[in-house]
Each structure stands twice: as structure tokens, then as C-alpha cells.
Design an enzyme around this catalytic site. Structure first.
Site, mmCIF file in Angstrom:
data_model
loop_
_atom_site.group_PDB
_atom_site.id
_atom_site.type_symbol
_atom_site.label_atom_id
_atom_site.label_comp_id
_atom_site.label_asym_id
_atom_site.label_seq_id
_atom_site.Cartn_x
_atom_site.Cartn_y
_atom_site.Cartn_z
ATOM 1 N N CYS A 2 0.840 -1.198 0.000
ATOM 2 C CA CYS A 2 0.000 0.000 0.000
ATOM 3 C C CYS A 2 0.878 1.252 0.000
ATOM 4 O O CYS A 2 2.029 1.221 0.404
ATOM 5 C CB CYS A 2 -0.926 0.078 1.215
ATOM 6 S SG CYS A 2 -1.903 -1.394 1.468
ATOM 7 N N ARG A 27 2.527 0.616 -5.629
ATOM 8 C CA ARG A 27 2.522 -0.157 -4.387
ATOM 9 C C ARG A 27 1.229 -0.946 -4.190
ATOM 10 O O ARG A 27 1.076 -1.662 -3.204
ATOM 11 C CB ARG A 27 2.719 0.775 -3.190
ATOM 12 C CG ARG A 27 4.019 1.558 -3.263
ATOM 13 C CD ARG A 27 4.089 2.562 -2.157
ATOM 14 N NE ARG A 27 4.453 1.946 -0.914
ATOM 15 C CZ ARG A 27 5.678 1.856 -0.431
ATOM 16 N NH1 ARG A 27 6.680 2.347 -1.119
ATOM 17 N NH2 ARG A 27 5.917 1.287 0.716
ATOM 18 N N TRP A 74 -3.015 -2.501 -1.528
ATOM 19 C CA TRP A 74 -2.768 -3.876 -1.972
ATOM 20 C C TRP A 74 -3.320 -4.742 -0.848
ATOM 21 O O TRP A 74 -2.810 -4.734 0.269
ATOM 22 C CB TRP A 74 -1.277 -4.118 -2.166
ATOM 23 C CG TRP A 74 -0.959 -5.488 -2.693
ATOM 24 C CD1 TRP A 74 -1.053 -5.911 -3.976
ATOM 25 C CD2 TRP A 74 -0.484 -6.613 -1.937
ATOM 26 N NE1 TRP A 74 -0.679 -7.228 -4.073
ATOM 27 C CE2 TRP A 74 -0.323 -7.684 -2.835
ATOM 28 C CE3 TRP A 74 -0.183 -6.818 -0.594
ATOM 29 C CZ2 TRP A 74 0.126 -8.935 -2.437
ATOM 30 C CZ3 TRP A 74 0.257 -8.074 -0.194
ATOM 31 C CH2 TRP A 74 0.415 -9.111 -1.118
ATOM 32 N N ASN A 98 0.036 1.505 5.889
ATOM 33 C CA ASN A 98 0.789 0.568 5.068
ATOM 34 C C ASN A 98 1.493 -0.386 6.017
ATOM 35 O O ASN A 98 2.274 0.057 6.856
ATOM 36 C CB ASN A 98 1.813 1.329 4.207
ATOM 37 C CG ASN A 98 2.860 0.401 3.613
ATOM 38 O OD1 ASN A 98 2.568 -0.736 3.284
ATOM 39 N ND2 ASN A 98 4.081 0.880 3.486
ATOM 40 N N GLY A 99 1.198 -1.680 5.912
ATOM 41 C CA GLY A 99 1.828 -2.661 6.802
ATOM 42 C C GLY A 99 0.800 -3.664 7.271
ATOM 43 O O GLY A 99 -0.273 -3.782 6.677
ATOM 44 N N GLU A 478 13.364 -17.090 -14.567
ATOM 45 C CA GLU A 478 12.940 -15.707 -14.801
ATOM 46 C C GLU A 478 11.937 -15.644 -15.961
ATOM 47 O O GLU A 478 10.937 -14.923 -15.889
ATOM 48 C CB GLU A 478 14.180 -14.827 -15.075
ATOM 49 C CG GLU A 478 13.914 -13.423 -15.574
ATOM 50 C CD GLU A 478 13.088 -12.537 -14.628
ATOM 51 O OE1 GLU A 478 12.736 -12.974 -13.528
ATOM 52 O OE2 GLU A 478 12.770 -11.413 -15.039
ATOM 53 N N LYS A 482 8.167 -14.221 -15.574
ATOM 54 C CA LYS A 482 7.642 -13.120 -16.404
ATOM 55 C C LYS A 482 6.332 -13.533 -17.039
ATOM 56 O O LYS A 482 5.370 -12.781 -17.039
ATOM 57 C CB LYS A 482 8.620 -12.738 -17.537
ATOM 58 C CG LYS A 482 9.834 -11.941 -17.203
ATOM 59 C CD LYS A 482 9.602 -10.520 -16.795
ATOM 60 C CE LYS A 482 9.344 -10.363 -15.325
ATOM 61 N NZ LYS A 482 10.457 -10.299 -14.440
ATOM 62 N N GLU A 485 3.377 -13.932 -14.378
ATOM 63 C CA GLU A 485 2.876 -12.742 -13.676
ATOM 64 C C GLU A 485 2.089 -11.795 -14.574
ATOM 65 O O GLU A 485 1.200 -11.111 -14.091
ATOM 66 C CB GLU A 485 3.970 -12.018 -12.896
ATOM 67 C CG GLU A 485 4.971 -11.243 -13.688
ATOM 68 C CD GLU A 485 5.974 -10.507 -12.802
ATOM 69 O OE1 GLU A 485 5.637 -10.085 -11.700
ATOM 70 O OE2 GLU A 485 7.122 -10.347 -13.252
ATOM 71 N N HIS A 501 13.870 -36.002 -14.209
ATOM 72 C CA HIS A 501 13.555 -36.471 -12.850
ATOM 73 C C HIS A 501 12.133 -36.110 -12.433
ATOM 74 O O HIS A 501 11.826 -36.138 -11.245
ATOM 75 C CB HIS A 501 14.573 -35.893 -11.854
ATOM 76 C CG HIS A 501 15.975 -36.331 -12.149
ATOM 77 N ND1 HIS A 501 16.394 -37.625 -11.970
ATOM 78 C CD2 HIS A 501 17.028 -35.653 -12.665
ATOM 79 C CE1 HIS A 501 17.667 -37.725 -12.342
ATOM 80 N NE2 HIS A 501 18.061 -36.541 -12.772
ATOM 81 N N LYS A 601 4.107 -3.441 -7.326
ATOM 82 C CA LYS A 601 5.512 -3.276 -7.715
ATOM 83 C C LYS A 601 6.445 -3.459 -6.526
ATOM 84 O O LYS A 601 7.519 -4.010 -6.653
ATOM 85 C CB LYS A 601 5.683 -1.872 -8.326
ATOM 86 C CG LYS A 601 7.063 -1.577 -8.868
ATOM 87 C CD LYS A 601 7.328 -2.353 -10.128
ATOM 88 C CE LYS A 601 8.752 -2.151 -10.630
ATOM 89 N NZ LYS A 601 9.149 -3.296 -11.478
#
Ligand code: AGP
Length: 606
Positions: A2, A27, A74, A98-99, A478, A482, A485, A501, A601
Site C-alpha cells: 500500500c 505499491r 494492496w 501501510n503494513g 525468470e 515473467k 505474472e 527427474h 511493484k
């Protein structure tokens, strides 16, 4: 997570709050809201979804008042509904947060027993009720806040308004960051200095446990014991320029295309005009470092994993790497004289910051690789080697990743030179290859249409496998991150040799398998893995160089020829095709590329 903002001054608060929130939307964007004091009364407008919904609501129902707070959310506790949107308020107090308040269940039960009526599912609402309860017992806003802060467990950055007190705004922090801005006849608070950049560059960062009274003409800061303290005023170099997309349809695409110049900019302070390595003086000697520990989250952790290979291969330096969220809870011992490398684009990731503190408490020197020089991680480090990527707006990290790789390789070369583990000529060759990477990436970018066309085939797929070996194994992870997400396609990144395996069971004629296989020493091994997939009808998309494509391109579903590079710098090059593939797959599937669902982000909660 947030983002929070606050304003107290002689002008209307709402326009500043909205501009600040726009700059903090990275955020979180599940909901947004603002509250002001109008004639001493708390008024608020909140909206579910992106900030644009709040902006529309405010056009119909404007808020006036010269003191106010704002929030972009968020969601953690409670669904992303309007009822759970901040600010949360009583008739006396409005709060943005925020938290996470970890003991909110006990506090809520306590307050409900006293007759408080809760209207949301959030942890935050207890703060508004706690402070109000204290005020009803005769405390001033300052006393009521200070007493409430002592009852909270967890992390918070807060902005608080008090009905009937048009001349007061309170900010507080523990765990989550909070910046205070000093204006000519206004004071500000924000989750970061970027939110305040259009208004002021005079910034004070609260220390952990601090709380502050903001008035139009001054700020009074208290530490966690309520003692009045002085905190430095920094001059921020952040620009108030509005960051635009230029000719690109999304920030992510713009940022992918910025990579050649970002890598050049990041390299520039680390090399001389004659292309010799020139790193800043480090607060340790590589020769005496018994072990490196690399800590990060998400994409930054994949950069770190590439770094591990580089430090081990080039400098013969043992490296431990872990995800920051796992690291401290397994309570690992750390060696005397050790160094921890902390990697973070935002410099605010809560897990990464907590891992940094764990390493610091165990005597490690902290070297951080961050993109935001004023961030909490940068400020807690012994030395910062910055990535000069500029603001990264797209939630999917692209240019910050290749900038992190650039710094890591330069550091590994510096370590190799100091430890005498590579001949000077080899170090120089790698540096030359690194300096040439921007040109090579330029040629990949010129092939964008190839990846655009390949991505058409991702229209209906539900799973994709990414495989690579050695330095390309972290790139496989990676590439998968990408894709998932931003396109919401399930994807997995795996070391190619490990496929047999287990993951080989997934292979069928519907599964695209992206192989990253430059023609290096591992090529023949990867070739066997490719054959294992084609033999089972899997659709292999091969990313290789001309030699690799000439050798096996004809036998796979699709092969893309990338420029040849020294294998040691290949992770920087192979990052780009997987970014382009993910980007175009997301466009084909019509997702919100820059603000994908459920993500933010900067992840400032554990
Ligand atoms: C990458 O595309 C992500 N959005 C995410 O994994 C990110 O890299 C991670 O949250 C770490 O962020 P940081 O670099 O700001 O610490």
C-alpha cells in the site's frame, strides 16, 4: 504494501493527495481513498479498483479541506472492496496504513467488548478505534496516538487525521517506510520521496519507531519513547517529471527497449574510458571474504542466482543464496568477515530488508544493489552499488534485472581480479563482452516481431515449461516468472538436466517448451534434453545462436537465432527474448500488462 500520503497546508489537500497516490500506485491498486477535514469534520471518498475510479468519484463528490490523507491499497486483510478501502475512520479519527497489524484480532475483540462497531475486515481499523477510545478517555490526539502505537504489534506507516484539529496531521512508522516533506507553507507525508517530488525535495526519513506531528509550518518528531528528536533533512534528487510511456503502448515494453541504455548507464561509473574495471572502494577486501551470501526476492533473486555462478566460477568465492523470505527463519549461521549482497529494485521489499538486518546483526558487511538510492535497503547498507535503470513502472521487472546482472558481473570480475583467480586477459575479454552487450541486445530488440508472432501461439495454452542449464537455468526461472505474472499462464522454469527427474511427465503435444541453449560447453547436454522432449511430441521453442540453430533448428517446432556472445554474458542477452515473449503473450491474452492482477511493484509486507 500500500501507499500512503498526507498533506497539511493553506491550499486544498485533495489535488496533492491524488497526485501523490498516482505516484504510489505501483505499491498497490486494489482500491484507493482520501479523507480530509472539512470544517473540522472527517469527510472521505473511497473506491474499489484503480485510482481512476476514485478520481471519477471525486469529480462528482469533491472533498474540500486543507489537511488530508490518502491511500492506495494492496489487499492483505479483507477483500478489495470499498468497505475495506482506507481511510478507516470513526467520528474522531481517520487513518491510512501501510503494513500489517499482527495482533489485530485481540485488539478488535477488546474494542468490540467496549462497544466499538467495526465496518471492515481490515487489520487497520483497530488503529482508528484504539486512538478514538484513548481520546474518549480524555487524551489529546498526541497522547492517544502515542499510547495506541505502544499496543500495536507488526509493521506500519500511518497517516492520521483528528476531527476538530484542522491544524494537525500525525505520521508514524515501524517497519514500513515513511518520508516527511518540508514545504514553504505546507508539510507532507508519503510512503516514499517520489510521491512528494512535485511538492518538495526537502525530505526527512523517519527512523523505526518514530512518530511525528505535522503542522503547516513545522514538524515535531518523537522517537519510540516519545522524546523529541532531530532527524536530518535530505535534499532529494528525484525529479517531479511525469514519467510517460513515450511511443510505447505499455511501460513494460518501453522498459524492455531501454535496456541497452540502462546497461550502458549502469556500467559507466564502473569502467574507465579505456574499458578497465574501476569499482568504488569497497568496505572489505575480496581476498579475506570467506563466503558471500546473496539475498533477494523474485526477479532480483534470479539475478542473484546468476551472480552465484559468476562469483563461484570467476572468483572461486563460495556463495550461499537464498530467498529473503526463507533466509532468516531458518536461522543460518553466518561466517565472521562475511559479506551479504542484497539485491532489490525498489529497495523497500520487506522480506529483503528483514534478511539484510539478520545478516547485519551477524556481523556481515552489507553491499546492496538497488535502483532507488534513498530506499530503506540503501540506507541500511555499508555500501550501495546502484543500478542506474531509472524508475521502473511496469510491475514486471525487466530493465532492473539486466542492470542487476551488469553490477553483479562487474563485482564478480573485481573479486576475480583481487583474488587473482583469472588472468587479466580473461577479465578484460569479459569486460569487453559486457560492454558490447547493449549492441547485442539492440539486435534482439530489432527482432521483436519474431517474439510477437511466437506469442500468438500462447493464445490458448495453459502451461509452458522453460528450461536452461548453468547460467541459463536462472533465466529459465525468470522467463517462467515473467510469463505467469503478466499473462496468467502457468509456467515453470527448470534446470534442463533435471527434467528427466519429474517434469518430463508433463510433456505432450500441447506443451510449449522454451529451451535457452547457446552453443556453449553445455550445448550437447541440452541437445539430449531437447531430443527427449521432441521424442515425446513436445513443442520445442529453441532460443540459441546461429551455430545452435544451424545444428538442430530444423528438428524443433520453432528456433530463434540470437547473436553469439561470450557464454559468460549470455544471461544478459537471453533475458530479452523471454521478456518479449511474455509481454506479447500478455497482450494477446488482453491482460493488464503494467498492473497485473493481485500484484504490486513494491512488496512491503512480509
Ligand atoms: C518481478 O517481475 C516481480 N514483480 C517481483 O518478483 C520482484 O522482482 C520482487 O518483488 C522483488 O522486488 P524488489 O526487486 O523491488 O525487491
Amino acid at each position: 504494501m500500500c501507499g500512503i500520503v498526507g498533506f497539511i497546508g493553506k491550499k486544498q489537500a485533495a489535488p496533492f493527495l491524488l497526485e501523490g497516490l498516482r505516484r504510489l500506485e505501483y505499491r498497490g491498486y486494489d482500491s484507493a481513498g482520501i479523507a480530509t477535514l472539512d470544517g473540522g469534520k472527517i469527510t472521505k471518498v473511497r473506491a474499489q479498483g484503480h485510482l481512476s475510479f476514485l478520481t471519477e468519484k471525486l469529480k462528482k463528490n469533491p472533498l474540500s479541506g486543507c489537511v488530508g490523507i490518502g491511500h492506495t491499497r494492496w489487499a492483505t486483510h479483507g477483500k478489495p472492496t470499498e468497505a475495506n478501502a482506507h481511510p478507516h475512520s470513526t467520528d474522531l479519527v481517520a487513518v491510512v496504513h501501510n503494513g500489517i497489524i499482527e495482533n489485530y484480532r485481540e485488539l478488535r475483540a477488546l474494542l468490540e467488548n467496549k462497544g466499538c462497531i467495526f465496518t471492515s475486515d481490515t487489520d487497520t481499523e483497530v488503529i482508528a478505534h484504539l486512538i478514538s477510545d484513548n481520546m474518549r478517555h480524555g487524551m489529546t490526539p498526541q497522547q492517544a496516538t502515542s499510547a495506541a502505537l505502544k499496543q500495536l504489534d507488526g509493521a506500519f506507516a500511518l497517516g492520521i487525521l483528528f476531527a476538530g484539529h484542522d491544524d494537525l496531521l500525525i505520521g508514524a512508522r515501524r517497519g514500513s517506510p515513511l518520508a516527511l516533506g518540508h514545504g514553504a507553507d505546507a508539510m507532507y507525508l508519503g510512503s516514499d520521496a517520489l510521491a512528494l517530488a512535485p511538492q518538495t525535495n526537502k525530505i526527512t526519513y523517519l527512523e523505526d519507531g518514530d512518530w511525528a506531528e505535522l503542522y503547516t509550518d513545522r514538524i515535531v518528531i518523537h522517537d519510540s519513547s516519545d522524546v523529541v528528536v532531530e532527524r536530518k533533512i535530505h535534499t532529494s534528487s528525484l525529479t517531479n517529471d511525469v514519467i510517460g510511456k513515450g511511443p510505447y503502448s505499455h511501460f513494460m515494453l518501453k522498459e524492455i527497449f531501454e535496456q541497452p541504455s540502462v546497461i550502458k548507464a549502469t556500467l559507466e561509473p564502473m569502467i574507465t574510458k579505456d574499458h578497465a574495471l574501476a569499482l568504488p572502494a569497497l568496505p572489505f577486501n575480496w581476498k579475506n571474504v570467506p563466503r558471500l551470501t546473496i539475498l533477494a526476492c523474485g526477479t532480483a533473486s534470479y539475478a542473484g542466482l546468476v551472480g552465484k555462478y559468476w562469483f563461484e566460477q570467476l572468483a572461486q568465492l563460495p556463495v550461499e543464496i537464498d530467498l529473503a523470505s526463507e533466509f532468516r527463519y531458518r536461522e543460518p549461521p553466518m561466517p565472521q568477515g562475511g559479506v551479504a549482497i542484497i539485491i532489490s529494485q525498489s529497495g523497500e521489499t520487506a522480506d529483503t530488508l528483514a534478511a539484510l538486518h539478520y545478516a547485519k546483526e551477524r556481523g556481515q558487511k552489507i553491499l546492496s544493489i538497488v535502483n532507488v538510492p534513498q530506499s530503506s535497503i540503501a540506507r541500511a547498507s555499508d555500501i550501495v552499488v546502484p543500478t542506474l535503470a531509472g524508475p521502473e513502472i511496469g510491475v514486471a521487472s525487466t530493465k532492473a534485472f539486466t542492470a542487476q546482472l551488469t553490477v553483479l558481473l562487474a563485482l564478480a570480475l573485481d573479486a576475480a581480479r583481487t583474488r587473482g583467480t583469472q588472468p587479466d586477459s580473461r577479465i578484460q575479454d569479459i569486460l569487453t563482452a559486457l560492454c558490447d552487450i547493449p549492441n547485442k541486445i539492440g539486435s534482439v530488440l530489432r527482432q521483436e516481431n519474431v517474439f510477437q508472432e511466437l506469442a500468438q501461439g500462447f493464445d490458448t495454452v495453459s502451461d509452458v515449461l522453460y528450461l536452461g542449464r548453468g547460467l541459463l537455468y536462472p533465466l529459465a526461472m525468470e522467463g517462467a516468472l515473467k510469463l505467469k505474472e503478466i499473462s496468467y499462464i502457468h509456467a515453470e522454469g527448470y534446470p534442463a538436466g533435471e527434467m528427466k527427474h519429474g517434469p518430463i511427465a508433463l510433456i505432450d503435444e500441447k506443451l510449449p517448451v522454451v529451451f535457452m541453449a547457446p552453443s556453449d560447453v553445455l550445448f550437447e547436454k541440452t541437445l539430449s534434453n531437447i531430443q527427449e522432449v521432441t521424442a515425446r511430441g513436445g513443442k520445442v521453442i529453441l532460443l540459441s545462436d546461429k551455430k545452435g540453430v544451424d545444428a538442430i533448428g530444423a528438428s524443433v517446432f520453432r528456433a530463434v537465432s540470437l547473436p553469439s556472445v561470450d557464454p559468460i554474458v549470455s544471461p544478459l542477452l537471453y533475458a530479452v527474448p523471454v521478456q518479449l515473449l511474455a509481454y506479447h503473450a500478455a497482450v494477446v491474452r488482453g491482460t493488464n500488462v503494467d498492473q497485473p492482477r493481485n500484484l504490486a511493484k513494491s512488496v512491503t509486507v512480509e
